[in-house]
Design an enzyme around this catalytic site. Sequence first.
Site, PDB file in Angstrom:
ATOM      1  N   ASP A 256       0.839  -1.430   0.381  1.00  0.00           N
ATOM      2  CA  ASP A 256      -0.163   0.047   0.146  1.00  0.00           C
ATOM      3  C   ASP A 256       0.790   0.554  -0.007  1.00  0.00           C
ATOM      4  O   ASP A 256       2.388   0.806   0.245  1.00  0.00           O
ATOM      5  CB  ASP A 256      -1.221  -0.354   1.720  1.00  0.00           C
TER       6      ASP A 256
ATOM      7  N   ASP B  21       0.332   4.519   0.835  1.00  0.00           N
ATOM      8  CA  ASP B  21      -0.591   6.095   1.847  1.00  0.00           C
ATOM      9  C   ASP B  21      -0.080   5.390   3.778  1.00  0.00           C
ATOM     10  O   ASP B  21      -1.316   4.174   3.605  1.00  0.00           O
ATOM     11  CB  ASP B  21      -1.147   6.550   1.484  1.00  0.00           C
TER      12      ASP B  21
END
Length: 189
Positions: free
Chosen positions: A10, A12
């Site tokens: 992922d 952020d």
Amino acid sequence: MNGRPAVLLDRDGTLTEPRHYPSSPAELVLQPGIGAPLRGLRQLGVALVVVTNQSGLARGLFTPQDLDAMHRHLRSRLRALGVWLDGIYHCPHHPDGTVPELAVRCRCRKPGPGLLLRAAEDLHLDLARSWMVGDFASDVGAGRRAGCRTALVGPAAADPDPDSPAPDLRAPTTARALELIAGAFGGTP
């Protein structure tokens, strides 16, 4: 599926510091200590792929050109650490978006597995030998649905939600999770 294993990350809050809808390159700051474990995974032959929900596009908070600039910056910052990404995949959709063509339900938005499946097809990855690393239950859900092992990092890892899918690994930081994953691949944690 024959292919190489990957660590799917992922963006952020996992690869970069958490920011609420970052919209400029300067807002993407790498998590501390991730350079060495990412390089170690590359040396083990593991693909590194970013898979990220970017509903800010559907919400009209930034443009595709802004996102491209952020991802060029991210690649540059990683290259400065000796790390190359095999790919970056993003979902621009959100059903509550204000940009009509992006305000849809889709198969690519995590916790759906669409981004991971597309990366696997494009890059010839073996998802059964891969890991999905993220800081939300949606990352774990996407990894599970795609057939990956999963790691949950950051505050969510320390405070398990009994209603969310359980990850295979919990770690306080992304760097620590990557070290443990390298160990699982046969590298030195």
